[in-house]
Structures are given as C-alpha cells and as structure tokens.
Design a protein around this motif. Structure first.
Motif, short mmCIF file in Angstrom:
data_model
loop_
_atom_site.label_atom_id
_atom_site.label_comp_id
_atom_site.label_asym_id
_atom_site.label_seq_id
_atom_site.Cartn_x
_atom_site.Cartn_y
_atom_site.Cartn_z
N TYR A 23 0.84 -1.19 0.00
CA TYR A 23 0.00 0.00 0.00
C TYR A 23 0.88 1.25 0.00
CZ TYR A 23 -3.31 -3.48 1.74
OH TYR A 23 -4.08 -4.60 1.90
N GLU A 24 0.88 1.95 -1.11
CA GLU A 24 1.61 3.21 -1.17
C GLU A 24 0.88 4.25 -0.32
OE1 GLU A 24 3.50 6.28 -4.49
OE2 GLU A 24 2.11 4.69 -5.10
N HIS A 25 1.60 4.91 0.56
CA HIS A 25 0.99 5.88 1.48
C HIS A 25 -0.20 5.25 2.19
CE1 HIS A 25 3.63 8.93 -0.10
NE2 HIS A 25 3.14 8.79 -1.33
N GLY A 26 0.06 4.11 2.80
CA GLY A 26 -1.01 3.36 3.46
C GLY A 26 -1.66 4.10 4.60
N GLU A 27 -0.99 5.12 5.13
CA GLU A 27 -1.57 5.88 6.23
C GLU A 27 -2.70 6.79 5.77
OE1 GLU A 27 1.45 8.59 4.37
OE2 GLU A 27 1.28 6.44 4.78
N LEU A 28 -2.85 6.94 4.46
CA LEU A 28 -3.89 7.81 3.90
C LEU A 28 -5.11 7.00 3.47
CD1 LEU A 28 -1.74 10.13 1.59
CD2 LEU A 28 -2.44 10.54 3.96
N TYR A 29 -6.29 7.52 3.74
CA TYR A 29 -7.51 6.95 3.20
C TYR A 29 -7.61 7.36 1.73
CZ TYR A 29 -12.39 5.78 2.43
OH TYR A 29 -13.55 5.24 1.92
N ASP A 30 -7.87 6.41 0.85
CA ASP A 30 -7.93 6.72 -0.58
C ASP A 30 -8.93 5.80 -1.27
OD1 ASP A 30 -7.59 7.53 -3.16
OD2 ASP A 30 -5.48 6.97 -3.30
N LEU A 31 -10.07 6.38 -1.63
CA LEU A 31 -11.11 5.64 -2.33
C LEU A 31 -10.61 5.08 -3.66
CD1 LEU A 31 -14.18 4.89 -2.53
CD2 LEU A 31 -14.51 7.13 -3.63
N ASP A 32 -9.63 5.75 -4.26
CA ASP A 32 -9.14 5.35 -5.58
C ASP A 32 -7.90 4.47 -5.50
OD1 ASP A 32 -11.13 6.86 -6.92
OD2 ASP A 32 -9.98 8.69 -6.51
N ARG A 33 -7.62 3.93 -4.33
CA ARG A 33 -6.44 3.08 -4.17
C ARG A 33 -6.56 1.84 -5.04
NH1 ARG A 33 -2.70 3.11 -0.57
NH2 ARG A 33 -3.83 4.58 0.77
N TYR A 34 -5.42 1.42 -5.59
CA TYR A 34 -5.39 0.18 -6.36
C TYR A 34 -5.86 -0.97 -5.48
CZ TYR A 34 -3.53 -3.84 -8.90
OH TYR A 34 -3.39 -5.04 -9.54
N ALA A 35 -6.77 -1.76 -5.98
CA ALA A 35 -7.39 -2.82 -5.18
C ALA A 35 -6.36 -3.86 -4.75
CB ALA A 35 -8.50 -3.49 -5.97
N HIS A 36 -6.33 -4.13 -3.44
CA HIS A 36 -5.50 -5.20 -2.89
C HIS A 36 -6.21 -5.71 -1.65
CE1 HIS A 36 -2.25 -7.21 -0.67
NE2 HIS A 36 -1.65 -7.34 -1.84
N PRO A 37 -6.27 -7.01 -1.44
CA PRO A 37 -6.98 -7.54 -0.27
C PRO A 37 -6.42 -6.96 1.04
CG PRO A 37 -6.37 -9.30 -1.77
CD PRO A 37 -5.66 -8.08 -2.26
N HIS A 38 -7.31 -6.80 2.03
CA HIS A 38 -6.87 -6.35 3.34
C HIS A 38 -7.00 -7.50 4.35
CE1 HIS A 38 -11.01 -6.20 4.79
NE2 HIS A 38 -11.35 -5.46 3.74
N LEU A 39 -6.44 -7.28 5.53
CA LEU A 39 -6.47 -8.29 6.58
C LEU A 39 -7.34 -7.88 7.77
CD1 LEU A 39 -2.71 -9.41 6.63
CD2 LEU A 39 -4.66 -10.73 5.81
N ALA A 40 -8.28 -6.97 7.53
CA ALA A 40 -9.11 -6.51 8.64
C ALA A 40 -9.92 -7.64 9.26
CB ALA A 40 -10.05 -5.40 8.15
N PHE A 41 -10.23 -8.68 8.48
CA PHE A 41 -10.96 -9.84 9.01
C PHE A 41 -10.03 -11.01 9.30
CE2 PHE A 41 -14.31 -7.70 6.45
CZ PHE A 41 -15.14 -7.35 7.51
N GLY A 42 -8.72 -10.76 9.33
CA GLY A 42 -7.77 -11.84 9.57
C GLY A 42 -7.57 -12.67 8.32
N ASP A 43 -7.05 -13.88 8.54
CA ASP A 43 -6.77 -14.74 7.41
C ASP A 43 -6.73 -16.19 7.88
OD1 ASP A 43 -6.21 -14.72 4.56
OD2 ASP A 43 -4.25 -15.55 5.07
#
Length: 418
Positions: free
Chosen positions: A339-359
């Motif tokens: 995540y480039e500049h992951g500290e920023l919220y960005d609606l237009d961010r290139y899609a990549h899975p997140h781990l908010a629900f674990g794995d």
C-alpha cells in the motif's frame, strides 16, 4: 499454552532496537507511529510490555496465520480471563470446526441475504428518524453506528428481546476487560478490579443464553436453543458451557466491529472531502469505500494470538515453544510493500486484499455481515443527510489496542437538505 517470558527476551536484546523496551501499553493506544517503526526496523519483535511477539508486516501476518505446522491458535491469559477457553478463536481441529459452525452459520452470506432489507434497513431508517429530532447534531457512534451494529448482529442470533442499549452496554463492559492488559512481573494482572464490569456482563449474558436454551427449539429464530439441543457429533446434547466463551467473543467483536467499520469509513471519507461527496452522490461506490475504511483503520488492530508449537527460528529470531505471537493486522494493512501511502484513506487506491478480518482458518466469521451493515447504514445516512459534516469544534480522533477506531464522531447536518 502460556505466554513466554524466557529465552526470547535474551535474543531480542541482541537483535532488536533498544527503543522497543520503551513501548508501553499506553503508547499502543495510539499505535500507528510505533507499528510503522516496527515494520521498518523489526517486523517480528518481542514486546516486553505485552509479553508477546508482535508480527507487524503483511507477509509475516499471512505466514503465521496460515502456518499450521509451526503455530496453533491459543487463548492468551487475558482472553481466557475474559471469555473462557476453549473458544472459537483458540480451538483447533474438530472442536474449532464445531464451534465455528455454531457461531458462523447465523451470520453467513446465505443466512443474512434475506435480513438486509427485512431487518437491517428498517433498523437504520428507524435510527435516522431519531436523528431528525436532534436539532442537526449527533454523535454518530452513540446515536447511529453502534445501535445499527449491535441490533443487526444480535438479531441474526435471535436476540430480539434484548434492548439495543443493553447490547451496547454488554459489549462496552466486555471491552473493559479485554483491554485490561497491564501485567505484574510475576504475570498476574496489575488491575484485577478492572475485570469487574466484564464479569458482570458475562454472568448476565450467560443467564440470558441459559434462558434461550430452554425455549422452543422449533422456533427458527432461536439459534441458541436449536444449537444446544441438536445432536452433537458424539451423540450427546451440547452444553451451554461449551458455547458461552465463543458467544462472548461474538458479543464483543461481533457487536462492536461493524460499528467501527462504519465509523472508520466515515472518518476516512471526511479526510478526503471530495471523495466523500462522490460517495454521497453515488452509493455504488460504498462497497469500495468500506473496504478501504476497514484497511485504513482496522477495527481489530491486533488480531487473535498464535502460539509456537515447538522451538523454531523465524526471521533470524529464536522462537520458543509456547511463545505467543500477536498478529497486528492493522499494521499489516499499512505495509508499504502493498500500500503506497497506506496511512492515507484513498477511495481510488489500487485494489489489494486487506487483513481486517484476519486470514486462514480463524478469519472473522462476520466478514460477510459486517460490510453489509456498513453499506446499509451509510446508504441511509447519506441519503437522509447529504450535507453531513464533522463538527469543526470537535475534530475526530481515534484510539485503541487491540481494538481501534474513532473515539467520537460529532457531526452537523441540515435536515432540510434533501
């Protein structure tokens, strides 16, 4: 398994930066600066204040979560004190499958499909009508996001007779114990009185579940009674004792996290006003906005624990059997490798899975329900109040470990703007 304080600390002193010794539980309430530095300098580090290892990079969190040969789920002393053990986050094998089926089935994508319009949206609309009576101001967490979250989740388990305010109180009381992390050098809890509210909620919830178990098992909405009285794999009737620890986890994480998903998404959008306006104008953008909100400010910042099944070396670090590994998913979701500049919220961010629900096998059972609650809640909020904005006199802040989210969301809106 128990938390380890031997062996690992000696090697950590040799390999890890000395500033890690200065990390405190209090500093982790605002974890971003600390976890960013850990990712860059020591993505696998022994944290003395926690008495556990912390994995803060994306790759490490994924690896440990899915490595069944070297790591197993475990209930930390704190989780055992608050919830009991075994539970759905600590069990493995057939027991884990059994418990997961019990708590996951009512909130599966299939189960909730018919509830979105029949229950969730009417709940949201009813709360919106209450907001209209508040003179153009609200604290969204208290007045809207938490109520729709707890009501939607609890109704999925058939808790229709529990008041929304009671559900909110339950998860807040459970949370006080789950964040009471301070330990004495001998491993005992530094603030034993800090579990009083949690203990009270746990007994109240247990009494409620026992009552549900005695009710009509033919009622399709009584999930608890049907589970208790269904024949188990060994032909025995299930015990309420086997279900309580896992239901306590549902009633903390499950009731809390969809509300935090709503809050994190709303907060994130307010940091990018032009993106907020795009979402208000086009509700089809909401799923992407919510996914980015979950990545940007993950409600479960520091995930469930894993324990080393035997001595091993990982990233040059000597891990001892029984050492606890804390998977810091909130940090992994900001990893600059993905995540480039992951500290920023960005609606237009290139899609990549997140781990908010674990794995892996212990991923969150609410991964289907949570985003739907957030979608419906924000659809109704933005449709009703398209000019909603943060109260400039009370800017939004966030805090928390292991749970993280906005502390308050004070907003202004003009009910005449339609």
């Amino acid at each position: 398994m128990t938390e380890s304080t031997t062996g690992s600390t000696q090697l950590r002193d040799e390999l890890a930066p000395s500033w890690i010794d200065e990390i405190t539980i209090e500093s982790l309430l605002h974890p971003q600066d600390t976890t960013t530095r850990l990712r860059e300098e020591a993505p696998l580090a022994w944290i003395p204040a926690l008495g556990t290892w912390a994995a803060t990079s994306w790759d490490l969190c994924k690896e440990i979560a899915n490595d069944t040969e070297n790591f197993e789920a475990v209930s930390s002393p704190l989780a055992t004190r608050v919830f009991g053990d075994p539970n759905v986050t600590s069990a493995e094998g057939d027991l884990h499958t059994h418990l997961r089926n019990a708590v996951a089935t009512p909130v599966s994508a299939r189960a909730i499909r018919g509830q979105i319009e029949s229950r969730m949206r009417p709940t949201a609309k009813g709360l919106i009508e209450k907001l209209r009576t508040q003179g153009g101001t609200a604290e969204l967490l208290v007045d809207y996001f938490e109520p729709i979250s707890v009501r939607s989740v609890a109704d999925s388990y058939g808790f229709f007779d529990v008041e929304t305010d009671t559900l909110r109180r339950w998860f807040h009381q459970l949370k006080t114990g789950s964040t009471n992390m301070a330990r004495n050098p001998d491993g005992s809890f530094a603030n034993p009185d800090g579990f009083a509210l949690t203990d009270g909620a746990r007994e109240e919830i247990r009494e409620y579940l026992e009552g549900k178990a005695k009710e009509d098992t033919e009622d399709p909405n009584n999930v608890i009674a049907r589970w208790i009285h269904a024949e188990s794999t060994d032909g025995q009737t299930r015990s309420i004792d086997a279900l309580v620890p896992s239901m306590l986890i549902v009633l903390l994480g499950g009731l809390q996290e969809p509300g935090h998903a709503l809050g994190s998404t709303f907060f994130g959008l307010t940091t990018r006003p032009e993106q907020l306006q795009r979402v208000i104008a086009d509700k089809t953008l909401l799923p992407k906005a919510i996914s980015e909100g979950l990545r940007w400010m993950s409600p479960l910042y520091a995930g469930p624990a894993r324990a080393a099944k035997h001595d091993l070396v990982l990233q040059g670090q000597q891990i001892h059997k029984g050492d606890i590994m804390r998977l810091v998913y909130g940090s992994a979701n900001h990893d600059s490798k993905y995540y480039e500049h992951g500290e920023l919220y960005d609606l237009d961010r290139y899609a990549h899975p997140h781990l908010a629900f674990g794995d892996g096998r212990h991923s969150c059972v609410g991964s289907a329900l949570g985003p739907q609650i957030a979608r419906v809640g924000l659809e109704e909020l933005f449709a009703a109040f398209p000019n909603i904005s943060v109260d400039p006199a009370r800017p939004i802040t966030s805090a928390g470990w292991p749970f993280h989210g906005p502390t308050a969301l004070n907003v202004l809106f003009n009910d005449d703007a339609r």
